[in-house]
Design a protein around this motif. Structure first.
Motif, PDB file in Angstrom:
ATOM      1  N   GLN A 142       1.030  -1.291  -0.039  1.00  0.00           N
ATOM      2  CA  GLN A 142      -0.163  -0.036   0.079  1.00  0.00           C
ATOM      3  C   GLN A 142       0.974   1.271  -0.038  1.00  0.00           C
ATOM      4  O   GLN A 142       0.632   2.118  -0.962  1.00  0.00           O
ATOM      5  CB  GLN A 142      -1.076  -0.009   1.348  1.00  0.00           C
ATOM      6  CG  GLN A 142      -2.059   0.992   1.293  1.00  0.00           C
ATOM      7  CD  GLN A 142      -2.888   1.122   2.464  1.00  0.00           C
ATOM      8  OE1 GLN A 142      -2.598   0.185   3.569  1.00  0.00           O
ATOM      9  NE2 GLN A 142      -4.114   1.586   2.270  1.00  0.00           N
ATOM     10  N   HIS A 165       1.880   4.448  -3.349  1.00  0.00           N
ATOM     11  CA  HIS A 165       1.554   5.754  -3.051  1.00  0.00           C
ATOM     12  C   HIS A 165       2.863   6.662  -3.237  1.00  0.00           C
ATOM     13  O   HIS A 165       3.056   7.665  -3.750  1.00  0.00           O
ATOM     14  CB  HIS A 165       0.932   6.176  -1.963  1.00  0.00           C
ATOM     15  CG  HIS A 165      -0.460   6.016  -1.926  1.00  0.00           C
ATOM     16  ND1 HIS A 165      -1.563   6.589  -2.625  1.00  0.00           N
ATOM     17  CD2 HIS A 165      -0.966   4.825  -1.242  1.00  0.00           C
ATOM     18  CE1 HIS A 165      -2.653   6.125  -2.305  1.00  0.00           C
ATOM     19  NE2 HIS A 165      -2.397   5.123  -1.635  1.00  0.00           N
ATOM     20  N   ASP A 179      -5.020   5.437   2.469  1.00  0.00           N
ATOM     21  CA  ASP A 179      -4.817   5.540   1.141  1.00  0.00           C
ATOM     22  C   ASP A 179      -5.138   7.273   0.874  1.00  0.00           C
ATOM     23  O   ASP A 179      -4.247   7.738   0.096  1.00  0.00           O
ATOM     24  CB  ASP A 179      -5.746   4.821   0.348  1.00  0.00           C
ATOM     25  CG  ASP A 179      -5.361   3.410  -0.074  1.00  0.00           C
ATOM     26  OD1 ASP A 179      -4.193   3.297  -0.289  1.00  0.00           O
ATOM     27  OD2 ASP A 179      -6.114   2.704  -0.372  1.00  0.00           O
ATOM     28  N   LEU A 211      -1.982   9.142   2.345  1.00  0.00           N
ATOM     29  CA  LEU A 211      -0.769   9.201   1.590  1.00  0.00           C
ATOM     30  C   LEU A 211      -0.763   9.978   0.272  1.00  0.00           C
ATOM     31  O   LEU A 211       0.113  10.589  -0.136  1.00  0.00           O
ATOM     32  CB  LEU A 211      -0.469   7.735   1.293  1.00  0.00           C
ATOM     33  CG  LEU A 211       0.104   6.823   2.356  1.00  0.00           C
ATOM     34  CD1 LEU A 211      -0.081   5.492   1.976  1.00  0.00           C
ATOM     35  CD2 LEU A 211       1.367   7.194   2.970  1.00  0.00           C
ATOM     36  N   ALA A 212      -2.010   9.826  -0.325  1.00  0.00           N
ATOM     37  CA  ALA A 212      -2.268  10.524  -1.850  1.00  0.00           C
ATOM     38  C   ALA A 212      -2.169  12.067  -1.368  1.00  0.00           C
ATOM     39  O   ALA A 212      -1.696  12.661  -2.375  1.00  0.00           O
ATOM     40  CB  ALA A 212      -3.333  10.096  -2.437  1.00  0.00           C
ATOM     41  N   ARG A 265       1.340  14.133  -3.244  1.00  0.00           N
ATOM     42  CA  ARG A 265       1.033  14.808  -4.474  1.00  0.00           C
ATOM     43  C   ARG A 265       1.856  16.101  -4.380  1.00  0.00           C
ATOM     44  O   ARG A 265       2.216  16.650  -5.346  1.00  0.00           O
ATOM     45  CB  ARG A 265      -0.451  15.296  -4.567  1.00  0.00           C
ATOM     46  CG  ARG A 265      -1.123  13.965  -5.408  1.00  0.00           C
ATOM     47  CD  ARG A 265      -2.543  14.711  -5.577  1.00  0.00           C
ATOM     48  NE  ARG A 265      -3.418  15.094  -4.813  1.00  0.00           N
ATOM     49  CZ  ARG A 265      -4.417  14.487  -3.975  1.00  0.00           C
ATOM     50  NH1 ARG A 265      -4.445  13.208  -4.207  1.00  0.00           N
ATOM     51  NH2 ARG A 265      -4.962  15.004  -2.845  1.00  0.00           N
TER      52      ARG A 265
END
Length: 250
Positions: free
Chosen positions: A25, A29, A224, A227-228, A232
């Motif tokens: 996972q 990312h 998720d 982290l995203a 970014r």
């Protein structure tokens, strides 16, 4: 430079399947194995890495990929009794896992040194540092840190160099999740959602995941999203990046 530091806690033969899932996972990312693992030498006294050659080989393989390896206590279990502020921390911040909250300097130092030797032998590399279970350090553990030659230590609110006047290398709350009760899970999900909007100004953002997180889909979804949100805007790095560059020789 703005950094994102991610880590998987409680890495041991007991948690290998969950660690594999979390590693996939995080790598998805972060663009690869750009995170740390916090390794427990003998998880709850029943899962000694010294007696698990296949897992030792896995640790070396992960380290060969560039994953930083921290010593994470010895047992990850607190068998002491506490009063006052230490008792409050033991009850409120962990479920019997604040191993280094009440140890003497001598005993804390022994477990730190033996854990360091074990993990360095398994990986063939220096340990990245020491992080106490549940991020809880008593006075004995804090004193022992300066004795044991660790480059880095971490608690809930900072990363620092042991023995270097405790000067922080990074500040700010670590984003983590709690799976052991419904109210704690709800609180951690709410904090992660808030952090995704409010912590972008920090030079260093830290995200920590635990094996128990895989038991709750809501936590996995929050990991998720978190982290995203940060990946970014900043690159994933290593804890060692926080250390000052060695002075150039004349």
């Amino acid at each position: 430079m703005r950094r994102l530091l991610a880590s998987i806690h409680d890495v041991s033969p007991r948690t290998e399947a969950q660690v594999d899932r979390l590693a996939d996972q995080l790598a998805g990312h972060l663009g690869g194995p750009r995170f740390a693992m916090l390794v427990v030498p003998d998880h709850w006294g029943g899962h000694p890495i010294a007696a698990a050659p296949a897992f030792r080989a896995r640790l070396r393989g992960w380290a060969d990929q560039g994953i930083e390896m921290f010593v994470h206590g010895w047992y990850h279990r607190d068998t002491g009794s506490h009063t006052g502020a230490a008792g409050l921390k033991a009850r409120a911040m962990t479920a019997g896992e604040g191993e280094f909250l009440g140890l003497s300097r001598e005993e804390a130092g022994r477990r730190m040194r033996e854990g360091k030797a074990l993990i360095e032998d398994a990986t063939g590399r220096p340990a990245a540092g020491f992080i106490a279970p549940a991020w809880l350090y008593g006075p004995g553990a804090m004193a022992a840190l300066a004795d044991c030659g660790f480059a880095l230590a971490e608690d809930h609110f900072r990363v620092w160099r042991p023995g270097a006047e405790g000067r922080p290398l990074a500040r700010g709350p670590v984003i983590t999740w709690a799976s052991r009760s419904g109210p704690r899970t709800a609180s951690s999900l709410a904090f992660a959602a808030l952090a995704r909007h409010t912590l972008h100004a920090l030079p260093c953002v830290r995200i920590a995941v635990h094996p128990g997180d895989v038991t709750k889909p809501a936590i996995l979804a929050s990991i998720d999203a978190t982290l995203a949100a940060f990946a970014r805007r900043r690159p994933a790095g290593h804890y060692a990046d926080l250390l000052p560059e060695p002075a150039a020789s004349a």
